[in-house]
Design a protein around this motif. Structure first.
Motif, short mmCIF file in Angstrom:
data_model
loop_
_atom_site.label_atom_id
_atom_site.label_comp_id
_atom_site.label_asym_id
_atom_site.label_seq_id
_atom_site.Cartn_x
_atom_site.Cartn_y
_atom_site.Cartn_z
N ILE A 34 20.71 7.88 14.78
CA ILE A 34 21.53 6.68 15.00
C ILE A 34 22.58 6.50 13.90
O ILE A 34 23.34 5.53 13.92
CB ILE A 34 20.67 5.40 15.11
N GLY A 35 22.62 7.44 12.94
CA GLY A 35 23.69 7.45 11.96
C GLY A 35 23.38 6.83 10.61
O GLY A 35 24.23 6.83 9.72
N VAL A 36 22.17 6.31 10.42
CA VAL A 36 21.83 5.66 9.15
C VAL A 36 21.77 6.66 8.01
O VAL A 36 22.36 6.45 6.94
CB VAL A 36 20.50 4.89 9.27
N LEU A 37 21.06 7.77 8.20
CA LEU A 37 20.93 8.75 7.12
C LEU A 37 22.26 9.41 6.77
O LEU A 37 22.57 9.56 5.58
CB LEU A 37 19.89 9.81 7.49
N PRO A 38 23.07 9.83 7.75
CA PRO A 38 24.37 10.41 7.39
C PRO A 38 25.24 9.45 6.57
O PRO A 38 25.89 9.86 5.61
CB PRO A 38 25.01 10.72 8.74
N GLU A 39 25.21 8.17 6.93
CA GLU A 39 26.01 7.19 6.19
C GLU A 39 25.46 6.99 4.78
O GLU A 39 26.23 6.89 3.81
CB GLU A 39 26.02 5.86 6.94
N ARG A 51 25.96 7.57 -1.07
CA ARG A 51 25.27 7.78 -2.33
C ARG A 51 26.06 8.66 -3.29
O ARG A 51 25.82 8.64 -4.49
CB ARG A 51 23.89 8.38 -2.09
N GLN A 52 27.00 9.42 -2.75
CA GLN A 52 27.83 10.26 -3.62
C GLN A 52 28.68 9.43 -4.57
O GLN A 52 29.08 9.91 -5.63
CB GLN A 52 28.74 11.15 -2.76
N GLN A 53 28.95 8.18 -4.20
CA GLN A 53 29.78 7.33 -5.05
C GLN A 53 28.98 6.24 -5.75
O GLN A 53 29.56 5.33 -6.32
CB GLN A 53 30.88 6.69 -4.19
N MET A 54 27.67 6.33 -5.69
CA MET A 54 26.82 5.29 -6.28
C MET A 54 26.24 5.74 -7.62
O MET A 54 26.06 6.95 -7.87
CB MET A 54 25.65 4.96 -5.33
N SER A 55 25.91 4.76 -8.44
CA SER A 55 25.14 5.05 -9.64
C SER A 55 23.70 5.32 -9.23
O SER A 55 23.31 5.07 -8.08
CB SER A 55 25.18 3.86 -10.60
N GLU A 56 22.89 5.82 -10.16
CA GLU A 56 21.50 6.11 -9.83
C GLU A 56 20.75 4.85 -9.42
O GLU A 56 19.96 4.87 -8.46
CB GLU A 56 20.81 6.76 -11.03
N VAL A 57 21.00 3.75 -10.12
CA VAL A 57 20.32 2.49 -9.79
C VAL A 57 20.74 2.01 -8.41
O VAL A 57 19.90 1.59 -7.60
CB VAL A 57 20.63 1.41 -10.85
N GLU A 58 22.04 2.08 -8.11
CA GLU A 58 22.54 1.65 -6.79
C GLU A 58 21.96 2.53 -5.69
O GLU A 58 21.59 2.04 -4.62
CB GLU A 58 24.06 1.69 -6.77
N ALA A 59 21.89 3.85 -5.94
CA ALA A 59 21.35 4.77 -4.94
C ALA A 59 19.86 4.48 -4.70
O ALA A 59 19.39 4.53 -3.56
CB ALA A 59 21.53 6.21 -5.39
N ASN A 60 19.13 4.15 -5.76
CA ASN A 60 17.72 3.79 -5.60
C ASN A 60 17.56 2.53 -4.76
O ASN A 60 16.68 2.45 -3.90
CB ASN A 60 17.06 3.60 -6.97
N GLN A 61 18.41 1.55 -5.01
CA GLN A 61 18.34 0.30 -4.26
C GLN A 61 18.63 0.54 -2.77
O GLN A 61 17.96 -0.04 -1.90
CB GLN A 61 19.33 -0.71 -4.84
N MET A 62 19.61 1.41 -2.49
CA MET A 62 19.91 1.72 -1.09
C MET A 62 18.79 2.55 -0.47
O MET A 62 18.43 2.36 0.70
CB MET A 62 21.24 2.47 -0.99
N SER A 63 18.20 3.45 -1.27
CA SER A 63 17.10 4.26 -0.78
C SER A 63 15.92 3.38 -0.36
O SER A 63 15.25 3.66 0.64
CB SER A 63 16.65 5.25 -1.86
N VAL A 64 15.66 2.32 -1.13
CA VAL A 64 14.59 1.39 -0.78
C VAL A 64 14.82 0.82 0.61
O VAL A 64 13.90 0.74 1.44
CB VAL A 64 14.47 0.26 -1.82
N PHE A 94 12.53 2.22 -8.55
CA PHE A 94 11.94 2.14 -7.21
C PHE A 94 12.90 2.77 -6.20
O PHE A 94 14.10 2.48 -6.19
CB PHE A 94 11.67 0.69 -6.80
N ASN A 95 12.37 3.61 -5.32
CA ASN A 95 13.22 4.18 -4.26
C ASN A 95 12.55 4.15 -2.88
O ASN A 95 13.11 4.65 -1.92
CB ASN A 95 13.66 5.61 -4.60
#
Length: 299
Positions: A189-194, A199-212, A268-269
């Motif tokens: 449904i496109g969630v993972l590709p997005e 995440r390529q433009q995120m900091s590690e903390v931001e990427a973890n928050q989105m991963s959660v 947390f991820n």
């Protein structure tokens, strides 16, 4: 869970016993791994035995005869080896049945929305495995690879889940698989590709928050599957509690407290125990995709 005698999925690829690759990779249900260390004094002796064994084979001598006094099976018929084989076969039947049940649910949901559901393949492996996402070891835990649309699991993970983390029961095991299938749903449904693009433009903390948020939505999708499984009358007393307990035991905060004695929220991820239980329950109670919007609602 009432699973025996039901349809088993044909989308199962059994690679157990084959050699995987180097032990690294990303997982969907990661647990802290256990390290195995060899003392400095043992390496030479082990190497000597290996070389000696190879030489004996080339000379036509079975090294097992010298070590054990006989040339038959290393495990007597009807012994622990046979029990293990029977258990592994039953576990394969179980996960194949659970996968079939997820196929029925997600095919029905997608068809109701005028969409098709490309069914994922479940890969069973032991030790290590190669995927389109790279190589991974059993320590990675079960994971989904969007590159080949396959779910990977070493069935020994279920023993660790029960014995080391206190999450036993067949519906706890089913929840794990349904969570990984939830990632497949996110992929189509496109969630993972997005997420992978952002995440390529995120900091590690931001990427973890989105991963959660990604992981909690997969928990919610697992809950949707459980909702329809309950409607079929397949759930037994205590099944829901088994799934919720599994979600509790593999929450980031619970795992960190157990392994290191303190928590680091920025790392947390996957989500806290309370979050994972909450979003699984939302999917279970509603049975609706719209209830699983972890991106536009507080988690």
């Amino acid at each position: 869970m009432e699973w025996r005698g039901r349809r088993q999925s044909r989308n199962v690829e059994d690679r157990r016993g084959s050699r995987g690759g180097s032990p690294f990779g990303r997982g969907g249900m990661r647990l802290p791994s256990r390290g195995i260390r060899v003392g400095r004094g043992g390496g030479g002796s082990i190497l000597f035995l290996i070389i000696a064994g190879i030489v004996l084979w080339f000379l036509g001598i079975n090294p097992l005869v010298l070590l054990g006094g006989g040339g038959g099976s290393m495990v007597a018929p009807g012994g622990s080896g046979q029990v293990t084989a029977e258990r592994n076969d039953e576990m394969k039947q179980f996960v194949s049945t659970v996968l079939a049940e997820t196929e029925d649910v997600w095919n029905g949901i997608m068809q109701s929305q005028g969409k098709t559901y490309p069914e994922p393949t479940l890969v069973l492996f032991s030790g290590a495995v190669r995927s389109a996402c790279g190589s991974a070891s059993s320590a990675t835990g079960p994971f989904y690879c969007p590159g080949d649309e396959k779910v990977y699991i070493d069935l020994d993970f279920y023993d660790e889940l029960a014995q080391r983390f206190g999450a036993s029961g067949d519906f706890a095991q089913a929840y794990v698989l349904a969570h990984e299938v939830g990632h497949h749903v996110q992929n189509i449904i496109g969630v993972l590709p997005e997420f992978n693009r952002m995440r390529q433009q995120m900091s590690e903390v931001e990427a973890n928050q989105m991963s959660v948020r990604v992981e909690l939505q997969a928990d919610c999708f697992a809950g949707i599957w459980a909702h329809f499984t309950e409607q079929k009358g397949l759930l037994e007393a205590g099944d829901l509690e088994e799934a919720l307990n599994a979600a509790r035991q593999i929450g980031d905060d619970t795992l960190q407290k157990r392994t290191q004695g303190y928590v680091v929220p920025d790392s947390f991820n996957h989500g806290t125990s309370a979050q994972r239980m909450n979003w699984f329950r939302k999917g279970y109670d509603s049975g609706r995709l719209s209830a699983c919007d972890t991106f536009n609602n507080p988690v």
